[in-house]
Motif scaffolding. Structure first.
Motif, PDB file in Angstrom:
ATOM      1  N   UNK A   7       0.847  -1.192   0.000  1.00 33.67           N
ATOM      2  CA  UNK A   7       0.000   0.000   0.000  1.00 33.67           C
ATOM      3  C   UNK A   7       0.885   1.245   0.000  1.00 33.67           C
ATOM      4  N   UNK A   8       0.434   2.289  -0.683  1.00 35.39           N
ATOM      5  CA  UNK A   8       1.113   3.576  -0.660  1.00 35.39           C
ATOM      6  C   UNK A   8       0.283   4.559   0.148  1.00 35.39           C
ATOM      7  N   UNK A   9       0.896   5.135   1.166  1.00 38.37           N
ATOM      8  CA  UNK A   9       0.196   6.081   2.031  1.00 38.37           C
ATOM      9  C   UNK A   9      -0.178   7.330   1.228  1.00 38.37           C
ATOM     10  N   UNK A  10      -1.384   7.821   1.427  1.00 40.31           N
ATOM     11  CA  UNK A  10      -1.847   9.029   0.750  1.00 40.31           C
ATOM     12  C   UNK A  10      -1.557  10.266   1.599  1.00 40.31           C
ATOM     13  N   UNK A  11      -1.346  11.366   0.932  1.00 41.08           N
ATOM     14  CA  UNK A  11      -1.104  12.641   1.627  1.00 41.08           C
ATOM     15  C   UNK A  11      -2.302  13.010   2.496  1.00 41.08           C
ATOM     16  N   UNK A  12      -3.511  12.718   2.021  1.00 36.16           N
ATOM     17  CA  UNK A  12      -4.717  13.088   2.765  1.00 36.16           C
ATOM     18  C   UNK A  12      -4.968  12.202   3.988  1.00 36.16           C
ATOM     19  N   UNK A  13      -4.121  11.216   4.209  1.00 35.71           N
ATOM     20  CA  UNK A  13      -4.227  10.387   5.408  1.00 35.71           C
ATOM     21  C   UNK A  13      -3.460  10.982   6.589  1.00 35.71           C
ATOM     22  N   UNK A  14      -2.749  12.078   6.354  1.00 32.28           N
ATOM     23  CA  UNK A  14      -1.876  12.631   7.388  1.00 32.28           C
ATOM     24  C   UNK A  14      -2.529  13.802   8.116  1.00 32.28           C
ATOM     25  N   UNK A  15      -1.955  14.135   9.282  1.00 35.78           N
ATOM     26  CA  UNK A  15      -2.495  15.216  10.106  1.00 35.78           C
ATOM     27  C   UNK A  15      -1.598  16.449  10.033  1.00 35.78           C
ATOM     28  N   UNK A  16      -1.811  17.396  10.956  1.00 28.85           N
ATOM     29  CA  UNK A  16      -1.058  18.644  10.937  1.00 28.85           C
ATOM     30  C   UNK A  16       0.427  18.438  11.207  1.00 28.85           C
ATOM     31  N   UNK A  17       0.774  17.310  11.845  1.00 28.00           N
ATOM     32  CA  UNK A  17       2.179  16.992  12.088  1.00 28.00           C
ATOM     33  C   UNK A  17       2.779  16.167  10.955  1.00 28.00           C
ATOM     34  N   UNK A  18       2.008  15.943   9.908  1.00 32.67           N
ATOM     35  CA  UNK A  18       2.410  15.159   8.740  1.00 32.67           C
ATOM     36  C   UNK A  18       2.535  13.676   9.044  1.00 32.67           C
ATOM     37  N   UNK A  19       1.943  13.256  10.156  1.00 30.66           N
ATOM     38  CA  UNK A  19       1.890  11.839  10.506  1.00 30.66           C
ATOM     39  C   UNK A  19       0.549  11.262  10.095  1.00 30.66           C
ATOM     40  N   UNK A  20       0.552   9.999   9.704  1.00 31.09           N
ATOM     41  CA  UNK A  20      -0.706   9.328   9.393  1.00 31.09           C
ATOM     42  C   UNK A  20      -1.560   9.233  10.653  1.00 31.09           C
TER      43      UNK A  20
END
Length: 248
Positions: A7-20
């Motif tokens: 699976x490739x993590x999507x940018x829209x899965x991350x939060x304000x800290x850039x963590x999923x």
């Protein structure tokens, strides 16, 4: 034998800290379980439409060793151990660059959708041949199922209405949405300095469309554990959870 997909993590899965977000990690895990059912010719829609059965999550305990970020390439795996009585135990792991970065253990039951009763499969049921089996993960690797004492110093931090975007075809909040709901009410997460390192969720009663839940929490104890409980307007407990945060 574990069932694994990349699976490739999507940018829209991350939060304000850039963590999923934890909800997305839980979503990756439960989606791979659904994919394994599809691959094994036991899709959830077929199980529901032809046999009137559905899997109901009772509890999930999750450990996150390292954050995931947008466009990370990961491997998500799931497997079970043979059902014991009414309980199905399913396990998950996520690897990045060959290293385990998250693990989870979960318990499920099969529900007769029409009768609203729990179903126990006979040993010769075809379903017992459809799952991928392997050894369980070390029970000390994930947090224990939360048990909130009656005298726990909980205080109300808000209310949460269950809306269209929360529900699945059971017409109640999908269990993958609960981690987001919890984090929404933790000021520590909103400050952007913390991430969830572990979370244990006990699903006590479904939260139906249109209900409004009260959300209560404790302050972090000496081990950094925060307890969370939600109730509906009738006073019934819907969820109990424990959350550990880290600022690493």
């Amino acid at each position: 034998m574990k069932y694994t997909e990349k699976h490739t993590v999507r940018w829209h899965d991350t939060d304000a800290s850039r963590n999923v977000r934890p909800s997305k990690i839980v979503e990756y895990m439960q989606e791979i379980a659904n994919r394994q059912c599809e691959f094994s010719d036991l899709p959830l829609d077929k199980l529901r439409d032809e046999r009137g059965l559905g899997f109901i999550l009772g509890a999930l305990s999750l450990r996150i060793d390292a954050p995931l970020h947008a466009y990370d390439e990961i491997e998500v795996s799931t497997w079970c151990i043979p059902a014991r009585g009414y309980i199905f135990n399913r396990y998950f792991e996520i690897k990045k660059d060959g290293t385990v970065v998250a693990e989870a253990a979960s318990t499920w039951v099969l529900l007769d959708i029409n009768k609203k009763t729990i179903v126990r499969l006979s040993p010769d049921d075809d379903m017992n041949c459809h799952f991928y089996y392997d050894e369980p993960i070390d029970p000390t690797a994930v947090p224990r199922k939360p048990r909130i004492p009656k005298d726990a110093p909980l205080y109300k931090i808000g209310e949460r209405r269950i809306v269209y975007s929360d529900i699945d075809y059971n017409m109640h909040m999908n269990n993958t949405h609960y981690p987001d709901m919890i984090c929404d009410f933790l000021d520590e997460m909103s400050a952007g300095n913390y991430r969830v390192s572990s979370m244990s969720l006990s699903y006590v009663k479904e939260a139906a469309l249109g209900e409004t839940l009260s959300v209560c929490r404790t302050d972090a104890d000496e081990n950094g554990i925060i307890l969370v409980r939600t109730k509906n307007h009738a006073g019934d407990v819907c969820l109990e959870a424990s959350v550990t945060l880290t600022n690493e």
